[in-house]
Design an enzyme around this catalytic site. Structure first.
Site, PDB file in Angstrom:
ATOM      1  N   HIS A 360      60.215  58.515  62.477  1.00  0.00           N
ATOM      2  CA  HIS A 360      59.104  59.146  61.933  1.00  0.00           C
ATOM      3  C   HIS A 360      59.021  59.283  60.605  1.00  0.00           C
ATOM      4  O   HIS A 360      58.117  59.241  59.892  1.00  0.00           O
ATOM      5  CB  HIS A 360      59.002  60.328  62.813  1.00  0.00           C
ATOM      6  CG  HIS A 360      58.523  60.228  64.244  1.00  0.00           C
ATOM      7  ND1 HIS A 360      59.250  59.816  65.306  1.00  0.00           N
ATOM      8  CD2 HIS A 360      57.421  60.973  64.602  1.00  0.00           C
ATOM      9  CE1 HIS A 360      58.405  60.087  66.338  1.00  0.00           C
ATOM     10  NE2 HIS A 360      57.467  60.570  66.079  1.00  0.00           N
ATOM     11  N   ARG A 393      60.315  66.724  61.852  1.00  0.00           N
ATOM     12  CA  ARG A 393      61.256  66.257  62.729  1.00  0.00           C
ATOM     13  C   ARG A 393      62.550  67.267  62.772  1.00  0.00           C
ATOM     14  O   ARG A 393      63.190  67.180  63.739  1.00  0.00           O
ATOM     15  CB  ARG A 393      61.695  64.839  62.430  1.00  0.00           C
ATOM     16  CG  ARG A 393      60.478  63.896  62.233  1.00  0.00           C
ATOM     17  CD  ARG A 393      59.764  63.819  63.765  1.00  0.00           C
ATOM     18  NE  ARG A 393      60.591  63.328  64.829  1.00  0.00           N
ATOM     19  CZ  ARG A 393      60.336  63.283  66.211  1.00  0.00           C
ATOM     20  NH1 ARG A 393      59.226  63.976  66.658  1.00  0.00           N
ATOM     21  NH2 ARG A 393      61.094  62.520  66.984  1.00  0.00           N
ATOM     22  N   HIS A 399      65.628  65.568  64.573  1.00  0.00           N
ATOM     23  CA  HIS A 399      66.322  64.905  63.777  1.00  0.00           C
ATOM     24  C   HIS A 399      67.368  65.851  62.802  1.00  0.00           C
ATOM     25  O   HIS A 399      66.389  66.906  62.288  1.00  0.00           O
ATOM     26  CB  HIS A 399      65.570  64.080  62.787  1.00  0.00           C
ATOM     27  CG  HIS A 399      65.075  62.676  63.513  1.00  0.00           C
ATOM     28  ND1 HIS A 399      66.036  61.848  63.719  1.00  0.00           N
ATOM     29  CD2 HIS A 399      63.949  62.407  64.033  1.00  0.00           C
ATOM     30  CE1 HIS A 399      65.449  60.650  64.273  1.00  0.00           C
ATOM     31  NE2 HIS A 399      64.226  61.029  64.495  1.00  0.00           N
ATOM     32  N   ASP A 403      69.066  62.593  58.571  1.00  0.00           N
ATOM     33  CA  ASP A 403      68.092  61.376  58.992  1.00  0.00           C
ATOM     34  C   ASP A 403      66.932  61.175  58.517  1.00  0.00           C
ATOM     35  O   ASP A 403      66.389  60.156  58.481  1.00  0.00           O
ATOM     36  CB  ASP A 403      68.025  61.835  60.709  1.00  0.00           C
ATOM     37  CG  ASP A 403      69.301  61.981  61.445  1.00  0.00           C
ATOM     38  OD1 ASP A 403      70.459  61.490  61.079  1.00  0.00           O
ATOM     39  OD2 ASP A 403      69.307  62.792  62.422  1.00  0.00           O
TER      40      ASP A 403
END
Length: 484
Positions: A360, A393, A399, A403
């Site tokens: 994402h 995220r 995440h 990340d």
């Protein structure tokens, strides 16, 4: 060609980092503590081979950077040999210098060696650079920018090129000239600079000549083809150019844990609601998100050229993360912590998938860079929205912060390599023209008023406080004016 390009280099035309980057971390914050740990670890590496490389990497001019990329390219580059590649990098360097100079003036963060009152790895340079802000980091910004440019010139070497460009960030930390968060900010500024360069007149032609130089000198079987963008196996390999995800007990892992807890605290706020709204990774959702920033409607019927561009580009952002995801299989935060996310529908399907890096974050940063090329005046706001998208995220619990951080680097790598594909370049030109037509129809009077009131600059980028009285060429808004 040089003359056409030079008209675009002005000090006022640079990405505004204060809009899309966070401020440097405050003392005692989780990120600042992580910075301190990594500074200490970096000092321990100074007597190793990695420290030797760090010392080599602390360079301040294009001509000093070029030999560091020569082994990767397989050719040497100078203004005599491979003159088109040199001209491309020289133009990027000149604009990049303007951008980073403007960025560091926005902040006043002390360099690590100054903050701790210790010598750097290069003590002979300490006094010279002691008054400069370390945020964003000079070496990581320009090193990453050159790597992105060369990934467009030498797509057959893209993975090794990106790996070399990423290494300048840790080198600046090991040397003591930058904190780790300075280096990361430098990467993001470098990718923003690349996107802005692609809006400059003549730049894409110069890129084409540089690619021809490389093909001629390297005799590589590089394809600059017309096939529909890229297949999965043709994308930059994130296993090669990204560092490994943090391990348990490391400073960055501790930082990840702190950011996870912080993200949970935001789930009932407006940021938490927006994070859920951003979960859907699709053409229509990206068009909705960036339509709000651009102030125009992007969809299949109103803007078919832009819509086609988005629909063909956005899958690559997520796809380019899959190699590292599958290689490392890092557990997602909600799995590692055995807790619920703020968006339950995806928990079962993503439980056994890798967390590092974030698809994402990669896709949203990639799309913001693409939209920044379509609508150059909106770049800062677009990147700010993409940065928020990635942070969502962390908030939802899918995440870790690292990340997301490295996902943005994947997105910028894909953006660079897309410019080696003729079909993408052609579709981008259609999208730019479509946006100009649409925007002009919506804002004709406003644009005219803004042009009349636009500030005036010299060709060197110096803003005038009053109308010019001397003869010469000046820049007003987006046009040259001739004072006789």
């Amino acid at each position: 060609m040089s003359y056409i390009l030079c008209t675009d280099i002005c000090a006022q035309d640079v990405p505004q980092v204060t809009v899309f980057l966070p401020n440097p971390p405050k003392a005692e914050s989780d990120l600042f503590i992580c910075d301190n740990y990594l500074y200490t670890y970096g000092k321990e590496l100074r007597t190793t081979d990695r420290g030797t490389q760090a010392k080599t990497d602390m360079v301040w001019s294009l001509d000093d950077y070029l030999p560091l990329y020569a082994d990767v390219m397989g050719i040497s580059v100078s203004d005599i040999k491979a003159s088109n590649i040199y001209q491309l990098l020289s133009y990027g360097d000149r604009y990049g210098q303007l951008a980073i100079d403007a960025a560091v003036r926005s902040y006043n963060r002390e360099r690590p060696y100054v903050y701790f009152n210790e010598p750097s790895l290069l003590p002979e340079l300490d006094e010279l650079h002691s008054d400069e802000s370390s945020y964003p980091a000079y070496q990581s910004c320009l090193g990453w920018l050159y790597a992105l440019l060369l990934a467009e010139v030498c797509p057959d070497k893209m993975n090794d090129m990106l790996k070399r460009g990423e290494s300048f960030g840790p080198s600046s930390v090991i040397s003591g000239f930058s904190f780790d968060s300075d280096a990361y900010a430098g990467y993001l500024l470098g990718s923003a600079i690349l996107s802005r360069l692609h809006t400059h007149s003549g730049f894409d032609d110069l890129l084409t000549y540089a690619q021809a130089d490389y093909k001629r000198l390297s005799k590589a079987s590089t394809r600059f083809d017309d096939t529909p963008y890229f297949a999965y196996e043709e994308l930059p390999n994130s296993v090669i150019y990204l560092p490994e995800p943090p391990t348990e007990g490391s400073a960055k892992y501790t930082y990840d844990l702190a950011k996870y807890e912080e993200g949970k605290s935001l789930r009932r706020t407006r940021s938490g609601i927006r994070a859920i709204e951003d979960v859907e990774y699709s053409t229509d959702n990206f068009c909705r998100i960036y339509s709000e920033v651009l102030g125009v409607t992007i969809n299949a019927s109103v803007t078919p050229a832009i819509y086609e561009l988005v629909s063909r580009v956005h899958p690559l952002g997520n796809a380019a993360t899959q190699m590292a995801k599958g290689h490392y299989m890092r557990k997602r935060p909600y799995v590692e912590m055995n807790e619920e996310t703020s968006y339950r529908p995806d928990e079962a399907s993503l439980r056994e998938t890798g967390s590092f890096p974030s698809g994402h974050a990669s896709g949203s940063w990639l799309m913001a860079l693409v939209f920044s090329e379509v609508a150059r005046t909106q770049q800062d706001a677009l990147l700010a929205r993409a940065y928020t998208f990635g942070q969502g995220r962390v908030i939802t619990g899918y995440h870790w912060q690292t990340d997301v951080d490295y996902g943005r680097l994947v997105g910028s790598a894909v953006y660079a390599v897309l410019h080696t594909n003729k079909e993408f370049v052609s579709q981008m030109a259609k999208a730019v023209n479509e946006y100009k037509t649409l925007y002009s129809a919506i804002h004709p009077v406003k644009d005219q008023a803004q042009e009349a009131d636009a500030p005036i600059y010299t060709l060197q980028g110096v803003r005038l406080s009053a109308p010019p009285t001397r003869r010469g060429i000046y820049i007003k808004g987006k046009k040259k004016i001739n004072i006789r």
